[in-house]
Write a protein that holds these residues in place. Structure first.
Motif, short mmCIF file in Angstrom:
data_model
loop_
_atom_site.label_atom_id
_atom_site.label_comp_id
_atom_site.label_asym_id
_atom_site.label_seq_id
_atom_site.Cartn_x
_atom_site.Cartn_y
_atom_site.Cartn_z
N PHE A 51 34.28 35.17 -21.50
CA PHE A 51 34.68 33.92 -20.85
C PHE A 51 35.52 33.07 -21.79
CE2 PHE A 51 34.11 29.40 -20.18
CZ PHE A 51 34.56 29.27 -18.87
N VAL A 52 35.07 32.92 -23.03
CA VAL A 52 35.77 32.08 -24.01
C VAL A 52 37.16 32.64 -24.29
CG1 VAL A 52 35.73 31.19 -26.37
CG2 VAL A 52 33.65 31.15 -24.98
N LYS A 53 37.25 33.93 -24.46
CA LYS A 53 38.56 34.56 -24.67
C LYS A 53 39.47 34.31 -23.48
CE LYS A 53 40.56 39.22 -24.81
NZ LYS A 53 40.20 40.66 -24.85
N ASP A 54 38.94 34.51 -22.28
CA ASP A 54 39.73 34.36 -21.06
C ASP A 54 40.22 32.93 -20.86
OD1 ASP A 54 40.27 36.03 -18.39
OD2 ASP A 54 39.70 33.99 -17.79
N ILE A 55 39.34 31.96 -21.00
CA ILE A 55 39.72 30.56 -20.76
C ILE A 55 40.68 30.06 -21.85
CG2 ILE A 55 37.75 29.46 -21.92
CD1 ILE A 55 37.74 27.38 -19.64
N THR A 56 40.50 30.54 -23.07
CA THR A 56 41.37 30.11 -24.17
C THR A 56 42.77 30.71 -24.02
OG1 THR A 56 39.42 29.87 -25.59
CG2 THR A 56 41.56 29.87 -26.67
N ILE A 57 42.83 32.00 -23.78
CA ILE A 57 44.14 32.65 -23.59
C ILE A 57 44.87 32.08 -22.38
CG2 ILE A 57 45.23 34.83 -22.89
CD1 ILE A 57 43.25 36.26 -24.76
N GLN B 253 39.84 33.22 -33.23
CA GLN B 253 40.58 34.48 -33.20
C GLN B 253 41.79 34.37 -32.28
OE1 GLN B 253 39.92 37.40 -35.06
NE2 GLN B 253 42.02 37.75 -34.37
N VAL B 254 41.60 33.82 -31.08
CA VAL B 254 42.72 33.66 -30.15
C VAL B 254 43.81 32.80 -30.78
CG1 VAL B 254 43.45 32.65 -27.93
CG2 VAL B 254 41.34 34.02 -28.06
#
Length: 182
Positions: free
Chosen positions: A116-122, A71-72
């Motif tokens: 966490f995944v959204k944050d680290i990817t963005i 998604q990101v």
């Protein structure tokens, strides 16, 4: 606009033909993403080994990671494939959309993982202290953190292959989110 064609069995090496045959016997077809990896003599085998490695994460958790990273990165191919896999792993359509927002409000542990995944990817590999703390507070371990990053890396590779190749999506399209993540 397709920039990399999807090769058929006759257009790939003998080694990749054997992998195509194995995929056909297990899945009933060779997904376009996997076929595209076969432009390289070794990439398809390497990728499948990486993707299928043992992990401390459950299949459902891996799908959370796959959905959020895709998604990101706005990868329509991987969103379609992992929506189908997410359903196979027990997520409802509504839960999948919630996961893709990076929140997953229906489950605290899944929500911490998605966040966490959204944050680290963005943030391009640099998660916030809050996202890390929330992940550990939800019960994830240092071993899980390493495995989470391995799945993120796996998904970034496939997102980039589709992004640069722009070949056809051969899974049912994923529903669109009303807002983007980045």
């Amino acid at each position: 606009m397709e920039t990399i064609n999807v090769p058929n069995r006759e257009e790939v090496s003998e080694n990749n033909q054997a992998i195509f045959d194995n995929l056909n016997s297990k899945l009933g077809f060779v997904p376009n993403l996997y076929a595209t990896f076969a432009h390289s003599e070794t990439a398809l085998g390497d990728y499948l080994t990486f993707q299928n490695r043992k992990s401390s994460l459950k299949a459902k958790e891996r799908e959370v990671i796959n959905l959020v990273v895709s998604q990101v990165n706005e990868c329509d191919y991987c969103l379609a494939a992992h929506t189908a896999l997410g359903k196979m792993n027990g997520f409802s359509d509504e839960e999948i959309l919630d996961i893709r927002t990076g929140e997953a409000n229906f489950d605290t542990k899944i929500g911490a993982l998605a966040n966490f995944v959204k944050d680290i990817t963005i943030n391009r590999s640099k998660p916030s202290e809050d996202a890390v703390a929330r992940l550990f507070e939800a019960g994830y371990t240092k071993e899980n953190l390493i495995d989470i990053n391995m799945v993120i890396g796996d998904k970034i590779v496939s997102n980039f292959i589709h992004g640069s190749g722009q070949f056809a999506v051969d899974f049912p399209a994923a529903a669109k989110l009303e807002s983007t993540l980045a």
